[in-house]
Design a protein around this motif. Structure first.
Motif, PDB file in Angstrom:
ATOM      1  N   ALA A   1      -1.768   7.822  -2.102  1.00 46.41           N
ATOM      2  CA  ALA A   1      -3.065   7.922  -1.792  1.00 46.41           C
ATOM      3  C   ALA A   1      -3.424   9.261  -1.538  1.00 46.41           C
ATOM      4  O   ALA A   1      -4.361   9.663  -1.967  1.00 46.41           O
ATOM      5  N   ARG A   2      -2.548   9.877  -0.444  1.00 51.00           N
ATOM      6  CA  ARG A   2      -3.019  11.207   0.118  1.00 51.00           C
ATOM      7  C   ARG A   2      -3.217  12.171  -1.004  1.00 51.00           C
ATOM      8  O   ARG A   2      -3.770  13.269  -1.420  1.00 51.00           O
TER       9      ARG A   2
ATOM     10  N   ASP B   1       6.542   7.523   0.234  1.00 52.19           N
ATOM     11  CA  ASP B   1       6.557   5.979  -0.436  1.00 52.19           C
ATOM     12  C   ASP B   1       7.746   6.081  -1.185  1.00 52.19           C
ATOM     13  O   ASP B   1       7.906   7.072  -1.956  1.00 52.19           O
TER      14      ASP B   1
ATOM     15  N   PRO C   1       0.934  -1.157  -0.175  1.00 56.66           N
ATOM     16  CA  PRO C   1       0.021  -0.006  -0.105  1.00 56.66           C
ATOM     17  C   PRO C   1       0.975   1.005   0.173  1.00 56.66           C
ATOM     18  O   PRO C   1       1.864   1.341   0.782  1.00 56.66           O
ATOM     19  N   LEU C   2       0.613   2.158  -0.898  1.00 56.64           N
ATOM     20  CA  LEU C   2       1.238   3.416  -0.880  1.00 56.64           C
ATOM     21  C   LEU C   2       0.397   4.599  -0.222  1.00 56.64           C
ATOM     22  O   LEU C   2      -0.481   5.255  -1.062  1.00 56.64           O
ATOM     23  N   GLU C   3       0.498   4.775   0.874  1.00 51.44           N
ATOM     24  CA  GLU C   3      -0.281   5.604   1.894  1.00 51.44           C
ATOM     25  C   GLU C   3      -0.138   7.015   1.347  1.00 51.44           C
ATOM     26  O   GLU C   3      -1.159   7.943   1.124  1.00 51.44           O
TER      27      GLU C   3
ATOM     28  N   GLY D   1      -1.168   0.423  -5.551  1.00 57.51           N
ATOM     29  CA  GLY D   1      -0.599   0.564  -4.424  1.00 57.51           C
ATOM     30  C   GLY D   1      -1.584   1.646  -3.889  1.00 57.51           C
ATOM     31  O   GLY D   1      -1.662   1.525  -2.622  1.00 57.51           O
ATOM     32  N   ALA D   2      -1.798   2.838  -4.397  1.00 61.82           N
ATOM     33  CA  ALA D   2      -2.708   3.869  -3.712  1.00 61.82           C
ATOM     34  C   ALA D   2      -4.191   3.303  -3.483  1.00 61.82           C
ATOM     35  O   ALA D   2      -4.646   3.585  -2.395  1.00 61.82           O
TER      36      ALA D   2
ATOM     37  N   ARG E   1      10.904   6.111   4.923  1.00 62.12           N
ATOM     38  CA  ARG E   1       9.768   5.521   5.647  1.00 62.12           C
ATOM     39  C   ARG E   1       9.588   6.502   6.800  1.00 62.12           C
ATOM     40  O   ARG E   1       8.415   6.564   7.109  1.00 62.12           O
TER      41      ARG E   1
ATOM     42  N   ASP F   1      -4.753   0.327  -2.685  1.00 56.94           N
ATOM     43  CA  ASP F   1      -4.406  -0.656  -1.264  1.00 56.94           C
ATOM     44  C   ASP F   1      -4.422   0.018  -0.240  1.00 56.94           C
ATOM     45  O   ASP F   1      -4.793  -0.500   0.824  1.00 56.94           O
ATOM     46  N   ALA F   2      -4.095   1.235  -0.550  1.00 60.08           N
ATOM     47  CA  ALA F   2      -4.001   2.408   1.086  1.00 60.08           C
ATOM     48  C   ALA F   2      -5.239   3.134   1.058  1.00 60.08           C
ATOM     49  O   ALA F   2      -5.307   4.048   1.798  1.00 60.08           O
TER      50      ALA F   2
END
Length: 269
Positions: free
Chosen positions: A47-48, A159, A42-44, A243-244, A154, A246-247
């Protein structure tokens, strides 16, 4: 006889049309086996950025980030990646910065990553391992620098996506390229970074006779190189958008219009 010949022609045309309609759609030249692009990471931060309509991306790497052998920097995979992101997320503004140079190794790339201040990127795409493999650099040396950089990203809530080497029969014959690929895979796994398997993708395209730069005639090599970079940009965009998602990023159809600027700092644990 003329009527018979005419009927035969019509029958052959009808048969050809039915065969065409029944044939499966031709696969895209960029297609790869699903396992090469499916990423559970997940790419948090990404996603933001998508939710706010602005995604800041830093690309760090060696020569390929500028598309040598192609028609120009705009055709290189970082630019193609940004284009695919905009297509996949309508209305998105991608702020792309590309840093690197021919022959650049992981220690110089690490210095660039550690120097990142504000505004912080949401995503860093780190292409590494190619020069190290070509020069026979110790894989532990590479792993230490990858670990330091990924840990720093991190901690800052940024990400990371790693990209491994280009497929090359010459390199495969003259270096232990798989050990460098393993170093990137392990570092990504330890630090929660996604990995774009460029080597395996390029090998698939070469062996399926879709894109094979090494065996492409010189007069067609620029076009083939541009096609390669377009395919890599497409694959990277898919990996990042998955990945986004998934986040928790909404699909583009359900995404809200960008609101007022907000802080991009990662939430404190």
């Amino acid at each position: 006889m003329r009527r018979l010949a005419k009927r035969l022609v019509v029958a052959m045309q009808a048969g050809a049309l039915l065969a065409l309609l029944a044939a499966p759609a031709r696969a895209s030249i960029c297609d790869v086996p699903p396992e090469l692009v499916d990423s559970p990471v997940p790419l948090e931060a990404t996603a933001r950025g998508l939710r706010r309509g602005v995604l800041r991306v830093l690309v760090v790497g060696s020569a390929s980030v500028f598309g040598p052998g192609g028609s120009g920097p705009d055709a290189a995979w970082p630019g193609q990646f940004a284009t695919r992101l905009r297509e996949g997320w309508p209305g998105l503004r991608v702020e792309l910065e590309v840093r690197g140079a021919r022959g650049m190794m992981a220690d110089e790339m690490l210095a660039m990553i550690l120097a990142v201040t504000t505004p912080r990127p949401h995503l860093v795409v780190w292409q590494a391992g190619s020069v190290e493999a070509a020069r026979g650099q110790d894989t532990d040396w590479l792993a230490r620098r990858l670990n330091t950089g990924l840990e720093a990203l991190r901690e800052r809530g940024i990400d990371a996506v790693l990209m491994d080497q280009q497929f090359s029969r010459f390199m495969r014959a003259n270096s232990d390229v798989d050990s460098y690929r393993d170093a990137l895979r392990m570092a990504g796994s330890v630090h929660g970074a996604a990995l774009l398997q460029r080597y395996a993708m390029m090998q698939h395209w070469a062996e399926s006779e879709r894109i094979d730069i090494e065996r492409t005639p010189r007069e067609r090599r620029v076009a083939a190189t541009d096609q390669l970079h377009a395919c890599l940009g497409r694959a990277l965009a898919r990996l990042v958008l998955d990945g986004a998602a998934d986040a928790g990023a909404p699909s583009p159809d359900n995404a809200q219009r960008p609101g007022p600027p907000q802080s991009d700092a990662a939430p404190r644990p």
